[in-house]
Design a protein around this motif. Sequence first.
Motif, PDB file in Angstrom:
ATOM      1  N   GLY A   1      26.973   0.392 -12.108  1.00  0.00           N
ATOM      2  CA  GLY A   1      27.145  -1.022 -12.410  1.00  0.00           C
ATOM      3  C   GLY A   1      26.896  -1.970 -11.264  1.00  0.00           C
ATOM      4  O   GLY A   1      26.781  -3.168 -11.483  1.00  0.00           O
ATOM      5  N   GLY A   2      26.806  -1.489 -10.035  1.00  0.00           N
ATOM      6  CA  GLY A   2      26.515  -2.380  -8.927  1.00  0.00           C
ATOM      7  C   GLY A   2      25.044  -2.546  -8.662  1.00  0.00           C
ATOM      8  O   GLY A   2      24.649  -3.190  -7.695  1.00  0.00           O
ATOM      9  N   SER A   3      24.203  -1.995  -9.519  1.00  0.00           N
ATOM     10  CA  SER A   3      22.758  -1.995  -9.302  1.00  0.00           C
ATOM     11  C   SER A   3      22.087  -3.166 -10.000  1.00  0.00           C
ATOM     12  O   SER A   3      22.595  -3.679 -10.998  1.00  0.00           O
ATOM     13  CB  SER A   3      22.155  -0.698  -9.845  1.00  0.00           C
ATOM     14  OG  SER A   3      22.856   0.430  -9.382  1.00  0.00           O
ATOM     15  N   PRO A   4      20.910  -3.587  -9.508  1.00  0.00           N
ATOM     16  CA  PRO A   4      20.123  -4.556 -10.272  1.00  0.00           C
ATOM     17  C   PRO A   4      19.817  -3.996 -11.660  1.00  0.00           C
ATOM     18  O   PRO A   4      19.639  -2.795 -11.831  1.00  0.00           O
ATOM     19  CB  PRO A   4      18.848  -4.700  -9.439  1.00  0.00           C
ATOM     20  CG  PRO A   4      19.238  -4.293  -8.055  1.00  0.00           C
ATOM     21  CD  PRO A   4      20.278  -3.225  -8.237  1.00  0.00           C
ATOM     22  N   ALA A   5      19.778  -4.859 -12.652  1.00  0.00           N
ATOM     23  CA  ALA A   5      19.496  -4.415 -14.014  1.00  0.00           C
ATOM     24  C   ALA A   5      18.084  -3.849 -14.121  1.00  0.00           C
ATOM     25  O   ALA A   5      17.167  -4.317 -13.449  1.00  0.00           O
ATOM     26  CB  ALA A   5      19.672  -5.579 -14.986  1.00  0.00           C
ATOM     27  N   THR A   6      17.916  -2.855 -14.974  1.00  0.00           N
ATOM     28  CA  THR A   6      16.580  -2.286 -15.203  1.00  0.00           C
ATOM     29  C   THR A   6      15.597  -3.372 -15.620  1.00  0.00           C
ATOM     30  O   THR A   6      14.424  -3.356 -15.213  1.00  0.00           O
ATOM     31  CB  THR A   6      16.661  -1.199 -16.283  1.00  0.00           C
ATOM     32  OG1 THR A   6      17.588  -0.190 -15.875  1.00  0.00           O
ATOM     33  CG2 THR A   6      15.311  -0.565 -16.521  1.00  0.00           C
ATOM     34  N   ALA A   7      16.051  -4.324 -16.426  1.00  0.00           N
ATOM     35  CA  ALA A   7      15.175  -5.386 -16.928  1.00  0.00           C
ATOM     36  C   ALA A   7      14.667  -6.310 -15.831  1.00  0.00           C
ATOM     37  O   ALA A   7      13.724  -7.078 -16.063  1.00  0.00           O
ATOM     38  CB  ALA A   7      15.904  -6.198 -17.988  1.00  0.00           C
ATOM     39  N   SER A   8      15.265  -6.258 -14.629  1.00  0.00           N
ATOM     40  CA  SER A   8      14.810  -7.139 -13.550  1.00  0.00           C
ATOM     41  C   SER A   8      13.612  -6.572 -12.798  1.00  0.00           C
ATOM     42  O   SER A   8      13.072  -7.231 -11.911  1.00  0.00           O
ATOM     43  CB  SER A   8      15.964  -7.412 -12.580  1.00  0.00           C
ATOM     44  OG  SER A   8      16.382  -6.225 -11.926  1.00  0.00           O
ATOM     45  N   TYR A   9      13.175  -5.366 -13.174  1.00  0.00           N
ATOM     46  CA  TYR A   9      12.008  -4.751 -12.536  1.00  0.00           C
ATOM     47  C   TYR A   9      10.775  -4.918 -13.412  1.00  0.00           C
ATOM     48  O   TYR A   9      10.862  -4.959 -14.645  1.00  0.00           O
ATOM     49  CB  TYR A   9      12.247  -3.259 -12.319  1.00  0.00           C
ATOM     50  CG  TYR A   9      13.310  -2.949 -11.289  1.00  0.00           C
ATOM     51  CD1 TYR A   9      12.980  -2.821  -9.941  1.00  0.00           C
ATOM     52  CD2 TYR A   9      14.631  -2.792 -11.674  1.00  0.00           C
ATOM     53  CE1 TYR A   9      13.953  -2.529  -9.001  1.00  0.00           C
ATOM     54  CE2 TYR A   9      15.616  -2.502 -10.732  1.00  0.00           C
ATOM     55  CZ  TYR A   9      15.269  -2.375  -9.394  1.00  0.00           C
ATOM     56  OH  TYR A   9      16.228  -2.106  -8.466  1.00  0.00           O
ATOM     57  N   ASP A  10       9.599  -4.957 -12.761  1.00  0.00           N
ATOM     58  CA  ASP A  10       8.362  -4.952 -13.527  1.00  0.00           C
ATOM     59  C   ASP A  10       8.059  -3.532 -14.005  1.00  0.00           C
ATOM     60  O   ASP A  10       8.775  -2.585 -13.691  1.00  0.00           O
ATOM     61  CB  ASP A  10       7.202  -5.553 -12.722  1.00  0.00           C
ATOM     62  CG  ASP A  10       6.825  -4.748 -11.483  1.00  0.00           C
ATOM     63  OD1 ASP A  10       6.829  -3.506 -11.563  1.00  0.00           O
ATOM     64  OD2 ASP A  10       6.498  -5.354 -10.447  1.00  0.00           O
TER      65      ASP A  10
ATOM     66  N   ALA B   1       3.744  -9.054 -20.947  1.00  0.00           N
ATOM     67  CA  ALA B   1       4.709  -9.213 -19.856  1.00  0.00           C
ATOM     68  C   ALA B   1       6.087  -8.638 -20.190  1.00  0.00           C
ATOM     69  O   ALA B   1       7.130  -9.275 -19.968  1.00  0.00           O
ATOM     70  CB  ALA B   1       4.838 -10.691 -19.466  1.00  0.00           C
ATOM     71  N   LEU B   2       6.105  -7.412 -20.729  1.00  0.00           N
ATOM     72  CA  LEU B   2       7.386  -6.742 -20.934  1.00  0.00           C
ATOM     73  C   LEU B   2       7.995  -6.387 -19.580  1.00  0.00           C
ATOM     74  O   LEU B   2       7.292  -6.230 -18.584  1.00  0.00           O
ATOM     75  CB  LEU B   2       7.199  -5.467 -21.757  1.00  0.00           C
ATOM     76  CG  LEU B   2       6.598  -5.585 -23.158  1.00  0.00           C
ATOM     77  CD1 LEU B   2       6.727  -4.239 -23.893  1.00  0.00           C
ATOM     78  CD2 LEU B   2       7.229  -6.699 -23.967  1.00  0.00           C
ATOM     79  N   ASN B   3       9.311  -6.238 -19.546  1.00  0.00           N
ATOM     80  CA  ASN B   3       9.963  -5.753 -18.330  1.00  0.00           C
ATOM     81  C   ASN B   3      10.176  -4.243 -18.443  1.00  0.00           C
ATOM     82  O   ASN B   3       9.870  -3.626 -19.467  1.00  0.00           O
ATOM     83  CB  ASN B   3      11.268  -6.506 -18.062  1.00  0.00           C
ATOM     84  CG  ASN B   3      12.287  -6.344 -19.184  1.00  0.00           C
ATOM     85  OD1 ASN B   3      12.576  -5.226 -19.621  1.00  0.00           O
ATOM     86  ND2 ASN B   3      12.856  -7.455 -19.653  1.00  0.00           N
ATOM     87  N   LEU B   4      10.717  -3.654 -17.380  1.00  0.00           N
ATOM     88  CA  LEU B   4      10.849  -2.199 -17.341  1.00  0.00           C
ATOM     89  C   LEU B   4      11.758  -1.676 -18.452  1.00  0.00           C
ATOM     90  O   LEU B   4      11.469  -0.628 -19.057  1.00  0.00           O
ATOM     91  CB  LEU B   4      11.367  -1.753 -15.971  1.00  0.00           C
ATOM     92  CG  LEU B   4      11.479  -0.243 -15.749  1.00  0.00           C
ATOM     93  CD1 LEU B   4      10.123   0.445 -15.921  1.00  0.00           C
ATOM     94  CD2 LEU B   4      12.060   0.055 -14.366  1.00  0.00           C
ATOM     95  N   ALA B   5      12.847  -2.372 -18.732  1.00  0.00           N
ATOM     96  CA  ALA B   5      13.763  -1.916 -19.790  1.00  0.00           C
ATOM     97  C   ALA B   5      13.067  -1.917 -21.146  1.00  0.00           C
ATOM     98  O   ALA B   5      13.202  -0.974 -21.945  1.00  0.00           O
ATOM     99  CB  ALA B   5      15.009  -2.797 -19.825  1.00  0.00           C
ATOM    100  N   GLU B   6      12.322  -2.974 -21.437  1.00  0.00           N
ATOM    101  CA  GLU B   6      11.618  -3.048 -22.716  1.00  0.00           C
ATOM    102  C   GLU B   6      10.562  -1.949 -22.841  1.00  0.00           C
ATOM    103  O   GLU B   6      10.390  -1.357 -23.908  1.00  0.00           O
ATOM    104  CB  GLU B   6      10.965  -4.421 -22.853  1.00  0.00           C
ATOM    105  CG  GLU B   6      11.969  -5.562 -22.982  1.00  0.00           C
ATOM    106  CD  GLU B   6      11.331  -6.929 -22.854  1.00  0.00           C
ATOM    107  OE1 GLU B   6      11.802  -7.861 -23.548  1.00  0.00           O
ATOM    108  OE2 GLU B   6      10.380  -7.083 -22.051  1.00  0.00           O
ATOM    109  N   LEU B   7       9.866  -1.670 -21.741  1.00  0.00           N
ATOM    110  CA  LEU B   7       8.800  -0.675 -21.819  1.00  0.00           C
ATOM    111  C   LEU B   7       9.337   0.734 -21.972  1.00  0.00           C
ATOM    112  O   LEU B   7       8.815   1.511 -22.784  1.00  0.00           O
ATOM    113  CB  LEU B   7       7.901  -0.758 -20.581  1.00  0.00           C
ATOM    114  CG  LEU B   7       6.766   0.270 -20.545  1.00  0.00           C
ATOM    115  CD1 LEU B   7       5.897   0.191 -21.796  1.00  0.00           C
ATOM    116  CD2 LEU B   7       5.928   0.122 -19.298  1.00  0.00           C
TER     117      LEU B   7
END
Length: 467
Positions: A52-61, A318-324
């Motif tokens: 939970g202390g990590s950047p969200a997956t969706a914040s990555y390309d 332009a999907l993010n990493l979580a979406e892909l």
Amino acid sequence: MSVSDACAQTGSDGIGLSRRAFIGGVGGAAALAAVTTAWPAAAATSSGGWGGGSPATASYDVTVATGWLRALYEVVRTEGLTPPAAARAYAYCSVAMYESVVDGMPAHRSLAGQLTGMPDMPRPVKNAKYDWPTALSTAVATVAGAVFAAATAPSRDAIAAHHAQTLAARRSVRVPAAVLDASQAHGRRVGAAIAEWAALDGYAGIRGRAYAPPVGPDKWVPTHPNFGMAIEPYWAEVRPFVLATCDECPPDPQPAPYSEDPASAFFAQAKTVYDQVVLHNTDETRGIARFWTDNPLLSGLPAGHWLLIVTQFAEQHALNLAELVEAYARAGVTLADAFLSCWTEKYRTNLLRPSTYVRRHIDAAWVTWVNTPQFPEYTSGHSVASNAVATVLTDLLGERPFVDKHVASGLTTVTQRSFTSFREAAAEAAKSRLYGGIHYPMGIAMGLTQGDRVGAVVVARLHTRKD
């Protein structure tokens, strides 16, 4: 819709890397780093819980995931896998992508307990920091090492080299060493759990077994011009991902009764294929047939083509990493189950190909536009797989346009085709088998129905969201 009802109803260029470019890393780690999300990825973080202390997956390309998909496509092409075996490999690697980063996706859930036999996955440490691209790369490298264990040394080395380049790229954007170490450890644990699960799916037990095709005037025989052995005759024994059984979604109705009477429905099916190739094909239809051929050793096969479509869609929209990774996982297991469903029917029906029938009863010198694959006709694998994955992708991503830039099998130039939706692409992929002369219209039509049923089961049964 119930599952039983479901079965009753009917940016980038997207090409695989050349072997030289793939092994060389497409310019190396520095080039990869230039297009990879920097650390910290963004202000958004996973809220509490595991990692939970990590950047969200969706914040990555999407770079780390699309790079791996193209790398896997190249391994499949180089190794000449069969269509079902390729779909299996892609599926496990796609699940590894998803499971390695799902703890950075608060609205999503693990696939454990949903996919057949899949155990609980290792979880990251609570409130620790992870770099999800590093975890993803490590998990995929681990699973790829297992599912491609029999690959040639250059392909195994290429998998390791791609992972090393990805790690170098993450270091170059200043991911802290401790975060990199923790992320790799998490990825290895997830990858090892998926590899262990994959090893028990029955695939090892069907390798190298002798097969004697049934004999009869309507039965499949090796076809002109290759006259090869039957491909994957025992695939029905491989464990499904989402389907309850290999034959849960059979086509309906069954093929027209076999007949050699020129007035029969079966003869009409063969004559339609013959006339299409001899009289009706155009430069356009021949180009479509070639675009969707997806032969082994010349491509990453149909499952790889569809996952490249997902890759290009992600880049164009332009999907993010979580979406892909959600799209990869859902598409990957759908394609694997579609080929399982199709192959089960192929070797249950064991119907002869148009090439055989036409050369026996209409024109002994006839040659198809596309080489006929070495397995039975009914139903069309392209039709089943394409409509199944189109059903699932439409449910997830909607009716949206995309451009598919692809190196057609046997050619070296990129061909581009535009589609308004996944279903439009699926319909063209299916029709391409008639243009190529390798499927009866009934095998295509019933394949589309069968694929829609498989896709509907995945939509009804597989839940990647918590709500």
